[in-house]
Scaffold this motif. Structure first.
Motif, mmCIF file in Angstrom:
data_model
loop_
_atom_site.group_PDB
_atom_site.id
_atom_site.type_symbol
_atom_site.label_atom_id
_atom_site.label_comp_id
_atom_site.label_asym_id
_atom_site.label_seq_id
_atom_site.Cartn_x
_atom_site.Cartn_y
_atom_site.Cartn_z
ATOM 1 N N THR A 75 0.830 -1.210 0.000
ATOM 2 C CA THR A 75 0.000 0.000 0.000
ATOM 3 C C THR A 75 0.864 1.259 0.000
ATOM 4 O O THR A 75 0.366 2.341 0.301
ATOM 5 N N ALA A 76 2.117 1.102 -0.296
ATOM 6 C CA ALA A 76 3.057 2.233 -0.383
ATOM 7 C C ALA A 76 3.059 3.081 0.885
ATOM 8 O O ALA A 76 3.128 4.303 0.819
ATOM 9 N N CYS A 77 2.996 2.406 2.037
ATOM 10 C CA CYS A 77 2.982 3.155 3.309
ATOM 11 C C CYS A 77 4.371 3.722 3.628
ATOM 12 O O CYS A 77 4.498 4.659 4.403
ATOM 13 N N GLY A 78 5.398 3.129 3.077
ATOM 14 C CA GLY A 78 6.750 3.654 3.245
ATOM 15 C C GLY A 78 7.484 3.147 4.483
ATOM 16 O O GLY A 78 8.630 3.547 4.728
ATOM 17 N N LEU A 79 6.836 2.257 5.254
ATOM 18 C CA LEU A 79 7.494 1.787 6.488
ATOM 19 C C LEU A 79 8.763 0.986 6.200
ATOM 20 O O LEU A 79 9.735 1.050 6.946
ATOM 21 N N CYS A 80 8.750 0.226 5.122
ATOM 22 C CA CYS A 80 9.944 -0.568 4.786
ATOM 23 C C CYS A 80 11.115 0.355 4.464
ATOM 24 O O CYS A 80 12.240 0.130 4.916
ATOM 25 N N ALA A 81 10.820 1.416 3.698
ATOM 26 C CA ALA A 81 11.883 2.363 3.336
ATOM 27 C C ALA A 81 12.405 3.086 4.571
ATOM 28 O O ALA A 81 13.604 3.351 4.693
ATOM 29 N N LEU A 82 11.494 3.369 5.493
ATOM 30 C CA LEU A 82 11.873 4.058 6.724
ATOM 31 C C LEU A 82 12.747 3.157 7.606
ATOM 32 O O LEU A 82 13.694 3.613 8.245
ATOM 33 N N ALA A 83 12.434 1.860 7.611
ATOM 34 C CA ALA A 83 13.186 0.917 8.456
ATOM 35 C C ALA A 83 14.521 0.532 7.835
ATOM 36 O O ALA A 83 15.403 0.019 8.533
ATOM 37 N N CYS A 84 14.678 0.767 6.555
ATOM 38 C CA CYS A 84 15.886 0.298 5.849
ATOM 39 C C CYS A 84 17.118 1.102 6.277
ATOM 40 O O CYS A 84 17.199 2.304 6.017
ATOM 41 N N PRO A 85 18.093 0.471 6.906
ATOM 42 C CA PRO A 85 19.278 1.203 7.351
ATOM 43 C C PRO A 85 20.199 1.609 6.207
ATOM 44 O O PRO A 85 21.043 2.477 6.360
ATOM 45 N N ALA A 86 20.017 0.971 5.044
ATOM 46 C CA ALA A 86 20.902 1.248 3.912
ATOM 47 C C ALA A 86 20.281 2.227 2.920
ATOM 48 O O ALA A 86 20.904 2.541 1.905
ATOM 49 N N GLU A 87 19.054 2.668 3.212
ATOM 50 C CA GLU A 87 18.321 3.566 2.303
ATOM 51 C C GLU A 87 18.310 2.996 0.887
ATOM 52 O O GLU A 87 18.612 3.681 -0.093
ATOM 53 N N ALA A 88 17.963 1.718 0.813
ATOM 54 C CA ALA A 88 18.005 1.022 -0.470
ATOM 55 C C ALA A 88 16.660 1.037 -1.198
ATOM 56 O O ALA A 88 16.601 0.713 -2.374
ATOM 57 N N ILE A 89 15.595 1.389 -0.471
ATOM 58 C CA ILE A 89 14.254 1.299 -1.064
ATOM 59 C C ILE A 89 13.748 2.683 -1.452
ATOM 60 O O ILE A 89 13.807 3.615 -0.650
ATOM 61 N N THR A 90 13.244 2.793 -2.665
ATOM 62 C CA THR A 90 12.579 4.042 -3.077
ATOM 63 C C THR A 90 11.216 3.679 -3.659
ATOM 64 O O THR A 90 11.078 2.632 -4.299
ATOM 65 N N MET A 91 10.247 4.537 -3.408
ATOM 66 C CA MET A 91 8.904 4.246 -3.932
ATOM 67 C C MET A 91 8.134 5.522 -4.189
ATOM 68 O O MET A 91 8.492 6.582 -3.662
ATOM 69 N N GLU A 92 7.106 5.371 -4.993
ATOM 70 C CA GLU A 92 6.165 6.471 -5.226
ATOM 71 C C GLU A 92 4.775 5.895 -5.077
ATOM 72 O O GLU A 92 4.471 4.850 -5.654
ATOM 73 N N ALA A 93 3.948 6.600 -4.314
ATOM 74 C CA ALA A 93 2.588 6.116 -4.076
ATOM 75 C C ALA A 93 1.640 6.676 -5.131
ATOM 76 O O ALA A 93 1.878 7.743 -5.689
ATOM 77 N N ALA A 94 0.572 5.922 -5.377
ATOM 78 C CA ALA A 94 -0.473 6.406 -6.291
ATOM 79 C C ALA A 94 -1.815 5.943 -5.745
ATOM 80 O O ALA A 94 -1.873 5.061 -4.881
ATOM 81 N N GLU A 95 -2.890 6.572 -6.237
ATOM 82 C CA GLU A 95 -4.227 6.196 -5.758
ATOM 83 C C GLU A 95 -4.923 5.302 -6.764
ATOM 84 O O GLU A 95 -4.875 5.568 -7.973
ATOM 85 N N ARG A 96 -5.568 4.299 -6.230
ATOM 86 C CA ARG A 96 -6.290 3.356 -7.080
ATOM 87 C C ARG A 96 -7.486 4.050 -7.755
ATOM 88 O O ARG A 96 -8.173 4.847 -7.124
ATOM 89 N N LYS A 97 -7.697 3.740 -9.014
ATOM 90 C CA LYS A 97 -8.846 4.331 -9.729
ATOM 91 C C LYS A 97 -10.011 3.335 -9.699
ATOM 92 O O LYS A 97 -9.790 2.137 -9.500
ATOM 93 N N PRO A 98 -11.221 3.833 -9.910
ATOM 94 C CA PRO A 98 -12.364 2.904 -9.951
ATOM 95 C C PRO A 98 -12.134 1.831 -11.025
ATOM 96 O O PRO A 98 -11.659 2.135 -12.123
ATOM 97 N N GLY A 99 -12.442 0.600 -10.667
ATOM 98 C CA GLY A 99 -12.254 -0.506 -11.612
ATOM 99 C C GLY A 99 -10.930 -1.224 -11.423
ATOM 100 O O GLY A 99 -10.678 -2.237 -12.063
ATOM 101 N N GLU A 100 -10.074 -0.679 -10.542
ATOM 102 C CA GLU A 100 -8.762 -1.329 -10.330
ATOM 103 C C GLU A 100 -8.736 -2.151 -9.031
ATOM 104 O O GLU A 100 -7.672 -2.490 -8.540
ATOM 105 N N GLU A 101 -9.939 -2.436 -8.507
ATOM 106 C CA GLU A 101 -10.021 -3.159 -7.226
ATOM 107 C C GLU A 101 -9.395 -4.542 -7.311
ATOM 108 O O GLU A 101 -8.965 -5.101 -6.318
ATOM 109 N N ASN A 102 -9.381 -5.120 -8.502
ATOM 110 C CA ASN A 102 -8.794 -6.465 -8.623
ATOM 111 C C ASN A 102 -7.273 -6.418 -8.826
ATOM 112 O O ASN A 102 -6.617 -7.443 -8.901
#
Ligand code: SF4
Ligand code: SF4
Length: 167
Positions: A75-102
């Motif tokens: 869910t792109a909460c970012g907790l993994c990136a925050l916990a990473c001591p090596a700053e190895a994870i980068t992400m960008e969050a987006a919002e689900r559009k109608p019809g993308e529930e699956n």
């Protein structure tokens, strides 16, 4: 303070015997050691055909998991990136559009999710920090690559195949 003492080695300068001059004792001794090793258990393995068993706590390449319906768990909460001591994870969050529930489990999802494996120290903190059971470290050893760019694993490299998708 301890006084340094000179250590000397006594060299035997007596003339060599005939057999010593033929190097026979040395050759026989060397062959004995070699033959002795032939019957010993091998210390090496013929990798990659043969693989050493890993420790149960071994951590290898990451995967991004899906739920039972094949939807992305992250869910792109970012907790993994925050916990990473090596700053190895980068992400960008987006919002689900109608019809993308699956496709995505919740309203927010990771449009971009990357792990730089050259920075990663395989500590497993990201796995521990994830509240959605989305990121896991597997027993797969990271393959060798020819350039640094190939060690940046993108979301498509990390996401497991959708079991509900046909073809
Ligand atoms: S295993 Fe550790 S270093 Fe690697 S991405 Fe996860 S938290 Fe970061
Ligand atoms: S993998 Fe887990 S901790 Fe990391 S952003 Fe996704 S849901 Fe959050």
């Amino acid at each position: 303070m301890e006084k340094l003492t000179n250590r000397s080695v006594q060299v035997d300068r007596s003339p060599m015997t005939v057999s010593e001059r033929m190097y026979l004792p040395g050759i026989i001794k060397g062959m004995g050691i070699t033959i002795g090793h032939v019957f010993k258990k091998k210390a090496t393995v013929s990798y990659p055909e043969e693989k050493r068993p890993f420790s149960p706590v071994f951590r290898g390449l990451h995967i991004l998991n899906r739920d039972e319906q094949g939807r992305e768990r992250c869910t792109a909460c970012g907790l993994c990136a925050l916990a990473c001591p090596a700053e190895a994870i980068t992400m960008e969050a987006a919002e689900r559009k109608p019809g993308e529930e699956n496709l995505y489990r919740e309203e927010k999802y990771a449009a971009k999710y990357e792990i730089n494996m050259l920075r990663c120290i395989f500590c497993g903190y990201c796995e521990e920090a994830c509240p959605k059971d989305a990121v896991y470290l597997t027993e797969t050893v990271m393959p060798a690559n020819y350039n640094r760019k190939s060690f940046i694993y993108k979301k498509d490299d990390l996401l497991i195949p959708n079991p509900n998708k046909q073809g």
